[in-house]
Design an enzyme around this catalytic site. Sequence first.
Site, PDB file in Angstrom:
ATOM      1  N   LYS A 114       0.866  -1.188   0.000  1.00 18.41           N
ATOM      2  CA  LYS A 114       0.000   0.000   0.000  1.00 18.41           C
ATOM      3  C   LYS A 114       0.890   1.220   0.000  1.00 18.41           C
ATOM      4  O   LYS A 114       2.047   1.162   0.418  1.00 18.41           O
ATOM      5  CB  LYS A 114      -0.880   0.008   1.247  1.00 18.41           C
ATOM      6  CG  LYS A 114      -2.125   0.852   1.121  1.00 18.41           C
ATOM      7  CD  LYS A 114      -3.320   0.041   0.649  1.00 18.41           C
ATOM      8  CE  LYS A 114      -4.587   0.850   0.604  1.00 18.41           C
ATOM      9  NZ  LYS A 114      -5.777   0.002   0.511  1.00 18.41           N
TER      10      LYS A 114
HETATM   11  N1  NAI Z   1     -11.448   2.153  -3.883  1.00 21.60           N
HETATM   12  C1  NAI Z   1     -11.308   0.855  -3.717  1.00 21.60           C
HETATM   13  O1  NAI Z   1     -11.317   0.080  -4.687  1.00 21.60           O
HETATM   14  C2  NAI Z   1     -11.182   0.269  -2.357  1.00 21.60           C
HETATM   15  C3  NAI Z   1     -11.327   1.023  -1.210  1.00 21.60           C
HETATM   16  N2  NAI Z   1     -11.330   0.400   0.005  1.00 21.60           N
HETATM   17  C4  NAI Z   1     -11.494   1.144   1.242  1.00 21.60           C
HETATM   18  O2  NAI Z   1     -12.784   1.750   1.258  1.00 21.60           O
HETATM   19  C5  NAI Z   1     -12.740   2.974   2.018  1.00 21.60           C
HETATM   20  C6  NAI Z   1     -13.260   4.106   1.159  1.00 21.60           C
HETATM   21  O3  NAI Z   1     -12.473   4.183  -0.013  1.00 21.60           O
HETATM   22  P1  NAI Z   1     -13.008   4.875  -1.354  1.00 21.60           P
HETATM   23  O4  NAI Z   1     -14.485   4.790  -1.401  1.00 21.60           O
HETATM   24  O5  NAI Z   1     -12.210   4.330  -2.451  1.00 21.60           O
HETATM   25  O6  NAI Z   1     -12.542   6.353  -1.108  1.00 21.60           O
HETATM   26  P2  NAI Z   1     -13.186   7.705  -1.686  1.00 21.60           P
HETATM   27  O7  NAI Z   1     -12.125   8.709  -1.599  1.00 21.60           O
HETATM   28  O8  NAI Z   1     -13.844   7.456  -2.982  1.00 21.60           O
HETATM   29  O9  NAI Z   1     -14.331   8.009  -0.615  1.00 21.60           O
HETATM   30  C7  NAI Z   1     -14.069   8.175   0.745  1.00 21.60           C
HETATM   31  C8  NAI Z   1     -15.351   8.614   1.417  1.00 21.60           C
HETATM   32  O10 NAI Z   1     -15.134   8.694   2.826  1.00 21.60           O
HETATM   33  C9  NAI Z   1     -15.595   9.955   3.290  1.00 21.60           C
HETATM   34  N3  NAI Z   1     -14.884  10.364   4.483  1.00 21.60           N
HETATM   35  C10 NAI Z   1     -13.593  10.761   4.595  1.00 21.60           C
HETATM   36  N4  NAI Z   1     -13.315  11.102   5.850  1.00 21.60           N
HETATM   37  C11 NAI Z   1     -14.444  10.896   6.558  1.00 21.60           C
HETATM   38  C12 NAI Z   1     -14.809  11.042   7.917  1.00 21.60           C
HETATM   39  N5  NAI Z   1     -13.920  11.491   8.815  1.00 21.60           N
HETATM   40  N6  NAI Z   1     -16.067  10.720   8.291  1.00 21.60           N
HETATM   41  C13 NAI Z   1     -16.967  10.278   7.402  1.00 21.60           C
HETATM   42  N7  NAI Z   1     -16.690  10.117   6.105  1.00 21.60           N
HETATM   43  C14 NAI Z   1     -15.454  10.413   5.695  1.00 21.60           C
HETATM   44  C15 NAI Z   1     -15.348  10.897   2.120  1.00 21.60           C
HETATM   45  O11 NAI Z   1     -16.122  12.065   2.231  1.00 21.60           O
HETATM   46  C16 NAI Z   1     -15.810  10.003   0.977  1.00 21.60           C
HETATM   47  O12 NAI Z   1     -17.218  10.022   0.862  1.00 21.60           O
HETATM   48  C17 NAI Z   1     -11.282   3.120   2.464  1.00 21.60           C
HETATM   49  O13 NAI Z   1     -11.139   2.523   3.730  1.00 21.60           O
HETATM   50  C18 NAI Z   1     -10.520   2.303   1.435  1.00 21.60           C
HETATM   51  O14 NAI Z   1      -9.277   1.851   1.893  1.00 21.60           O
HETATM   52  C19 NAI Z   1     -11.190  -0.955   0.130  1.00 21.60           C
HETATM   53  C20 NAI Z   1     -11.031  -1.736  -0.976  1.00 21.60           C
HETATM   54  C21 NAI Z   1     -10.916  -1.181  -2.294  1.00 21.60           C
HETATM   55  O1  AKG Z   2      -7.251  -2.732  -6.474  1.00 22.51           O
HETATM   56  C1  AKG Z   2      -6.255  -2.927  -5.819  1.00 22.51           C
HETATM   57  O2  AKG Z   2      -5.235  -3.405  -6.275  1.00 22.51           O
HETATM   58  C2  AKG Z   2      -6.175  -2.593  -4.347  1.00 22.51           C
HETATM   59  C3  AKG Z   2      -7.369  -1.928  -3.776  1.00 22.51           C
HETATM   60  C4  AKG Z   2      -7.091  -1.592  -2.342  1.00 22.51           C
HETATM   61  O3  AKG Z   2      -6.258  -0.770  -2.060  1.00 22.51           O
HETATM   62  C5  AKG Z   2      -7.792  -2.297  -1.294  1.00 22.51           C
HETATM   63  O4  AKG Z   2      -8.381  -3.367  -1.547  1.00 22.51           O
HETATM   64  O5  AKG Z   2      -7.766  -1.832  -0.146  1.00 22.51           O
END
Ligand code: NAI
Ligand code: AKG
Length: 423
Positions: A114
């Site tokens: 990461k």
């Molecule tokens: N994007 C991906 O493919 C993956 C993401 N994740 C995990 O999912 C989670 C979200 O990631 P994404 O949706 O990709 O990010 P993103 O950047 O698209 O969205 C993050 C969301 O969290 C909100 N947020 C941030 N700080 C906050 C707080 N203090 N309180 C409430 N809401 C808050 C933001 O406003 C936004 O709506 C993270 O933990 C990430 O590691 C896990 C697997 C894959």
């Molecule tokens: O798509 C990937 O390779 C990793 C996504 C990721 O950062 C996660 O699963 O937390």
Amino acid sequence: MSEKLSFVSPTANSPWGTYLSQVDRVVPYLGPLARWVETLKRPKRALIVDVPIEMDDGTIAHFEGYRVQHNMSRGPGKGGVRFHPDVTLEEVMALSAWMTIKTAAVNLPYGGAKGGIRVDPKKLSLQELEKITRRYTSEIGIIIGPHTDIPAPDVNTNGQIMAWMMDTYSMNVGGTATGVVTGKPLHLGGSLGRVKATGRGVFVTGREAARRLGMDLRGARIAVQGFGNVGSVAAELFAEAGAKIVAVQDHTGTIVNTNGLDLATLIPIANKEGVIAFKGGDVVPNEAFWDTACDILIPAALEGQITAERAQKTTAKLVLEGANGPTVPTADDILAERGVLVVPDVICNAGGVTVSYFEWVQDFSSFFWDEDEINVRLDRIMMNALNQIWDTADKHKITLRTATYAVACERILMARQERGLYP
Ligand SMILES: NC(=O)C1=CN([C@@H]2O[C@H](COP(=O)(O)OP(=O)(O)OC[C@H]3O[C@@H](n4cnc5c(N)ncnc54)[C@H](O)[C@@H]3O)[C@@H](O)[C@H]2O)C=CC1
Ligand SMILES: O=C(O)CCC(=O)C(=O)O
């Protein structure tokens, strides 16, 4: 005898402390492989980089960036890149370790890695964002590559940022290397289905968990924290299945509507201005989010959100961890005692990395699949993994989290043992 890590002092509920506690809980189920467990408690490699850029006003700003390769016993490192003002080495270590467990849980031929930069990207212009991305990519270029470590999107990073990373790495090596990152735009070797894959995986595992609990999704009340890539897509899919999204929280605030929020209107507004700008619900204080009456809770923001106190008061019967590390260990115990089923991050949100794997395979073969094929394969991998984890949980009478670690750690440590140590 193993020396302690000199560069991190985790506390019980910090991300790395949470991860270590999760590993400790699986040791009794590892049999003779337990002698290798220390391997999982330290990253293989951690790189700290200085990322200097010239800002639009002519000043020079320095940001700190990281890439941590936690474990590569089963294949190249894999995992996203986060741009956030709270990013630390310790957090990235934990996120990389959860990638190791996750890729093994769904049996992808990867290890875990990461990266991140401590920066608030919302305060950067587009030009500054491109500069910081390119400089960071060059700095970590000494350890990433299509066969060594493949970054992808995470919080505050997206397809455009992956395109800049791919371009920078390609310029530095002197040839187009689409396989160096995943989550790219479609015409740059990206895969259909990747944008929605993580939310889709949350839905697929959540639907199965609800079925096993005897919970009807039609009319089920869902509260979603984090309304970005993961949270909004999962919410959409559950709403299509008949559920009501009754509360949503993002970094701008919390809105509640017990009749169900209108997602078709909410999502475009949330993407632009944050959920607080949406007029179809009541704005409530952030802490009230955890009091909202719901059947399913989806944390899809950051780590450490489900504390002991919040675990005690939630009315949810099912928690689907879209985020990485949202539940601290004490809260995990309270949820288990209260009979709340938790589908842990390391299986629940594995849909994203699974379609990243498809993207990487497609890039190497230069042959691209249609979206139906992607989704059918994704659903099959997620369901097979979940069923195996559930059988393990039933066999040992343990939580789904410890069962996921049991399945994953056996794969990782068996690979470690079979590779052997030098000489
Ligand atoms: N994007 C991906 O493919 C993956 C993401 N994740 C995990 O999912 C989670 C979200 O990631 P994404 O949706 O990709 O990010 P993103 O950047 O698209 O969205 C993050 C969301 O969290 C909100 N947020 C941030 N700080 C906050 C707080 N203090 N309180 C409430 N809401 C808050 C933001 O406003 C936004 O709506 C993270 O933990 C990430 O590691 C896990 C697997 C894959
Ligand atoms: O798509 C990937 O390779 C990793 C996504 C990721 O950062 C996660 O699963 O937390």
